[in-house]
Design an enzyme around this catalytic site. Structure first.
Site, PDB file in Angstrom:
ATOM      1  N   GLU A 154      42.059  35.861  38.707  1.00  0.00           N
ATOM      2  CA  GLU A 154      41.105  35.271  37.781  1.00  0.00           C
ATOM      3  C   GLU A 154      41.293  33.760  37.845  1.00  0.00           C
ATOM      4  O   GLU A 154      42.417  33.260  37.718  1.00  0.00           O
ATOM      5  CB  GLU A 154      41.322  35.761  36.355  1.00  0.00           C
ATOM      6  CG  GLU A 154      40.995  37.225  36.139  1.00  0.00           C
ATOM      7  CD  GLU A 154      41.198  37.654  34.698  1.00  0.00           C
ATOM      8  OE1 GLU A 154      40.203  37.879  34.003  1.00  0.00           O
ATOM      9  OE2 GLU A 154      42.374  37.744  34.285  1.00  0.00           O
TER      10      GLU A 154
ATOM     11  N   GLU B 253      44.726  48.027  33.410  1.00  0.00           N
ATOM     12  CA  GLU B 253      43.945  47.030  34.154  1.00  0.00           C
ATOM     13  C   GLU B 253      44.908  46.110  34.877  1.00  0.00           C
ATOM     14  O   GLU B 253      45.896  45.648  34.295  1.00  0.00           O
ATOM     15  CB  GLU B 253      43.060  46.234  33.200  1.00  0.00           C
ATOM     16  CG  GLU B 253      42.296  45.093  33.860  1.00  0.00           C
ATOM     17  CD  GLU B 253      41.427  44.323  32.867  1.00  0.00           C
ATOM     18  OE1 GLU B 253      40.946  44.946  31.885  1.00  0.00           O
ATOM     19  OE2 GLU B 253      41.239  43.102  33.052  1.00  0.00           O
TER      20      GLU B 253
END
Length: 266
Positions: A145, A140
């Protein structure tokens, strides 16, 4: 005069090239969200709650409704709403290119204006096509974020076998002078190559990870196809949960998503 004019024209043409073309990257996939609806040849919806709130104890139910994901004024709009739906108190949207676009390596970038507020969690990220491995073996790459309780902070992270979750490899940076990410659009990007991943904010490199950074005996999980995800979560173990200060609805605006490759590398 003719020679001077020709040289000036050539110089102008070079300057006018997109910055990525000048730096050796070639555009291979994009969505500028200029249509009247989400392009289903490019995007799928993840719907529902996922196992254990998508593995993070999140609160939202992801839908395929226009109330939660749509095109408006040349932007993808993902809207998180406080409403009862399918046993949950919040709804939102999560789009992904799995089954429609995946590739190995490249520059991935998006221009995004994020939402804000405690318990709000927008993300732009890449996930390895699953196969039999599952997560975190599939890998990932979190390009962006921003958690609502830290509106000035950006996180860029990678997860793989032996370096996932709280042991992931990443970096946090903070906007200067008290600026907050929800106040304007920003360009978030990674350049992913065979033995390195580099993270950029508004064209500036701020973080690099290579195979040399892995824990002893860990496997580099970034040598196979990945797909793109964009989502807006509500709550979760990491961002915490909404409280009385959290305003709804919240909006994540995406101006574009673009993918580039190095010529000769696919």
């Amino acid at each position: 005069m003719r020679l001077q004019t020709l040289l000036a024209s050539i110089a102008f043409s070079f300057v006018a090239l997109p910055a990525m073309a000048q730096s050796g990257w070639k555009l291979v996939w994009s969505d500028d969200f200029t249509g009247s609806s989400i392009d289903r040849t490019k995007w799928n919806y993840d719907t529902g709650t996922g196992w254990n709130g998508w593995g993070n104890n999140e609160l939202q139910y992801y839908t395929d409704r226009s109330e939660n994901a749509r095109i408006e004024n040349g932007n993808l709009v993902i809207e998180a709403r406080k409403e009862d739906h399918a046993g949950r108190q919040y709804t939102s949207g999560r789009l992904l290119t799995k089954g429609k676009f995946s590739r190995t390596y490249g520059r991935y970038e998006a221009r995004i204006k994020v939402p804000f507020g405690k318990g709000i969690w927008p993300a732009f990220w890449l996930l390895g096509d699953d196969g039999p491995a599952g997560w975190p073996e599939c890998g990932e790459i979190d390009i962006m974020e921003v958690i609502g309780k830290e509106p000035s902070n950006l996180y860029g992270t990678m997860h793989g076998p032996g370096y996932s979750g709280a042991s992931s490899l990443g970096k946090r940076i903070t906007l200067p002078s008290g600026a907050k990410f929800h106040e304007d659009f920003h360009v978030f990007a990674v350049e992913w190559e065979p033995k390195a991943i580099r993270w950029y904010l508004d064209g500036e490199l701020y973080h690099t990870r290579t195979t040399a950074d892995l824990p002893a005996g860990a496997k580099w999980a970034f040598d196979h196809p990945f797909h793109i995800l964009i989502n807006l979560a509500v709550g979760g173990n990491w961002p915490g949960y909404p409280d009385v200060t959290t305003q709804f609805p919240q909006f994540m605006l995406v101006d574009y998503v673009r993918v580039y490759e190095r010529p000769g590398r696919r």
